[in-house]
Motif scaffolding. Structure first.
Motif, short mmCIF file in Angstrom:
data_model
loop_
_atom_site.label_atom_id
_atom_site.label_comp_id
_atom_site.label_asym_id
_atom_site.label_seq_id
_atom_site.Cartn_x
_atom_site.Cartn_y
_atom_site.Cartn_z
N GLU A 1 -0.30 7.04 -8.05
CA GLU A 1 0.55 6.78 -6.89
C GLU A 1 1.43 7.99 -6.58
O GLU A 1 1.65 8.34 -5.42
N GLU B 1 0.86 -1.19 0.00
CA GLU B 1 0.00 0.00 0.00
C GLU B 1 0.89 1.23 0.00
O GLU B 1 2.08 1.16 0.31
N ASN B 2 0.31 2.37 -0.34
CA ASN B 2 1.08 3.62 -0.44
C ASN B 2 2.34 3.42 -1.30
O ASN B 2 3.44 3.84 -0.96
#
Length: 483
Positions: A258, A9-10
């Protein structure tokens, strides 16, 4: 799969070429290479380098423009890349005596080398004149020194004049380099035509290199240089080329969302004084001053829609000139060769840096610090951080019950700031001693630009890899020192 990417994630997911994935999947190969050469190692893939060269060449071919590429040697010190550049038919831009000397020994000649050093010593100029390598001169003192040396040698020095101070949309672009565009014509006419002060200098071209990444600014700068060439034609000066320098944007990331998400998260993290996104809450250029978010992101812009060949196309297609003609058409009309000096963008997907885990520890804040057998100078540029998720190759399998962990990778220097990546990296489990960490797309400016031998550490080993479709073997990798 033997490897995992950090930050499920991230994420900041790096574009990762097939050749890199083949190596990531070959745990035993990496173990053998590090056993042989130590940690870290840098692997350079020459077919990817050649592919990048061909893509840039195609842009100019499509426009039917006479052009030449010069690989910016300062971006990476591996000799194998210089040799391949020259074998492929492009040139090499050198910025020191040793870069020039090595490039000559690897086959560089008059039409495939250029000297652009920020500081040009007597030894550099002498070597360039002896070998008839063009020298890009930045100021009057360099002109005087080059004239003096050429006259002593009873030889001609091939030179280009670096130009700066272009007017773009009413604003003058500042640079500490070069002759001002508003006075350079008078300077050239005075010293090369009227009093012939520099009679041993053969002015063959103009050069510019702009800070930042604006294709609009570069387009205007190219128009200005084409104007200057046209004005100087009447004086029979043999100007044959305009060199647009480097700084051509490239794209590192798979997904724009992102990149946008990370930038917003970073701002919010600084505003809320959180420390879970970056090491000790560093803002990478952002900071809170009197309750207000100030500053800007001090890293490379890792996602760019306009990059590489598209970037150059925009500069060539710029037609904000009173003639109404695009830059490439004006260059064709004037029979001027256009040159570029890409470094980073020619090294896109060309290299990876591989390091071994030495230890794990928790600091007083409970943060996991994973020490690698490398130091910050071996993956360092002028950017505030290298913002790509690394890959981890575990020696043991990842079990379903194991807990995810956030880590920071640290280096071997006795400095508090030797944090290899300032972003927190979420992993499926804590790496063990001997596990491998792979940083992707590091060939351009990350591997060598600031690498030092502090503590008498050995410099990283640079390996050259040429194969494409076969399963890689340790014997396929050549130590760059042997080239």
């Amino acid at each position: 799969m033997n490897y995992v990417k950090g930050n499920k994630e991230n994420s900041l997911t790096p574009i990762t070429s097939t050749w890199i994935k083949e190596i990531l999947e070959n745990k035993s190969l990496l173990n053998e290479l590090m056993s042989t050469y130590g940690s870290p190692i840098n692997i350079h893939h020459l077919p990817s380098f050649v592919n990048n060269i061909k893509k840039f060449q195609q842009v100019f071919k499509n426009k039917q423009v006479d052009a030449q590429l010069f690989y910016a040697r300062k971006a990476n010190k591996s000799k194998g890349l210089v040799k391949k550049a020259l074998e492929t038919g492009i040139g090499v831009d050198t910025a020191s005596f040793k870069e020039l000397q090595q490039s000559i020994s690897l086959g560089g000649k008059t039409d495939t080398l250029v000297l652009t050093s920020a500081i040009k010593t007597k030894e550099q100029i002498e070597l360039a004149i002896d070998q008839q390598i063009p020298i890009v001169l930045d100021n009057n003192d360099e002109c005087e020194l080059t004239q003096q040396i050429a006259q002593q040698k009873n030889a001609k020095a091939l030179i280009a004049i670096r130009v700066s101070g272009f007017i773009v949309d009413g604003e003058k672009l500042y640079s500490r380099f070069g002759f001002d565009i508003e006075t350079v014509k008078e300077y050239i006419l005075q010293h090369f035509v009227k009093d012939k002060t520099y009679h041993s200098l053969e002015l063959t071209g103009l050069h510019f290199h702009l800070d930042g990444y604006s294709t609009h600014q570069r387009g205007i700068a190219l128009h200005s240089c084409l104007d200057l060439v046209e004005e100087l034609k009447a004086y029979h000066l043999p100007i044959r080329f305009i060199d647009m320098g480097g700084g051509i944007l490239m794209n590192y990331l798979e997904k724009e969302e992102e990149w946008l998400s990370f930038k917003e998260q970073l701002k919010n993290s600084v505003k809320e004084q959180k420390e879970d996104l970056t090491f000790n809450g560093t803002g990478l250029g952002y900071e809170m001053i009197n309750g207000k978010l100030e500053g800007s992101l001090k890293t490379y812009p890792y996602f760019n829609k306009i990059n590489g060949q598209l970037f150059i196309e925009e500069v060539l297609n710029n037609k904000q000139h009173n003639s109404g003609l695009e830059n490439y058409k004006r260059a064709n009309q004037q029979q001027i060769q256009l040159r570029i000096e890409p470094g980073r963008s020619l090294l896109n997907q060309v290299g990876i840096t591989v390091a071994k885990v030495a230890h794990r520890k928790q600091d007083a804040k409970g943060q996991w610090l994973v020490g690698l057998e490398m130091n910050m100078s071996q993956m360092l540029s002028s950017s505030a951080d290298f913002l790509l998720d690394p890959y981890i190759i575990y020696q043991d399998e990842i079990e379903d019950h194991q807990e995810e962990v956030k880590v920071y990778f640290t280096g071997a220097y006795c400095l508090e700031r030797d944090i290899l990546l300032k972003r927190a990296i979420q992993l499926p489990k804590l790496p063990a001693i001997g596990d491998t960490v792979v940083f992707v797309n590091t060939a351009g400016y990350m591997m060598h630009f600031f690498e030092t031998e502090a503590h008498l550490f050995e410099l990283s080993t640079n390996l050259i890899y040429e194969k494409t479709l076969e399963v890689p073997q340790a014997s396929d990798f050549i130590d760059d020192n042997l080239i």
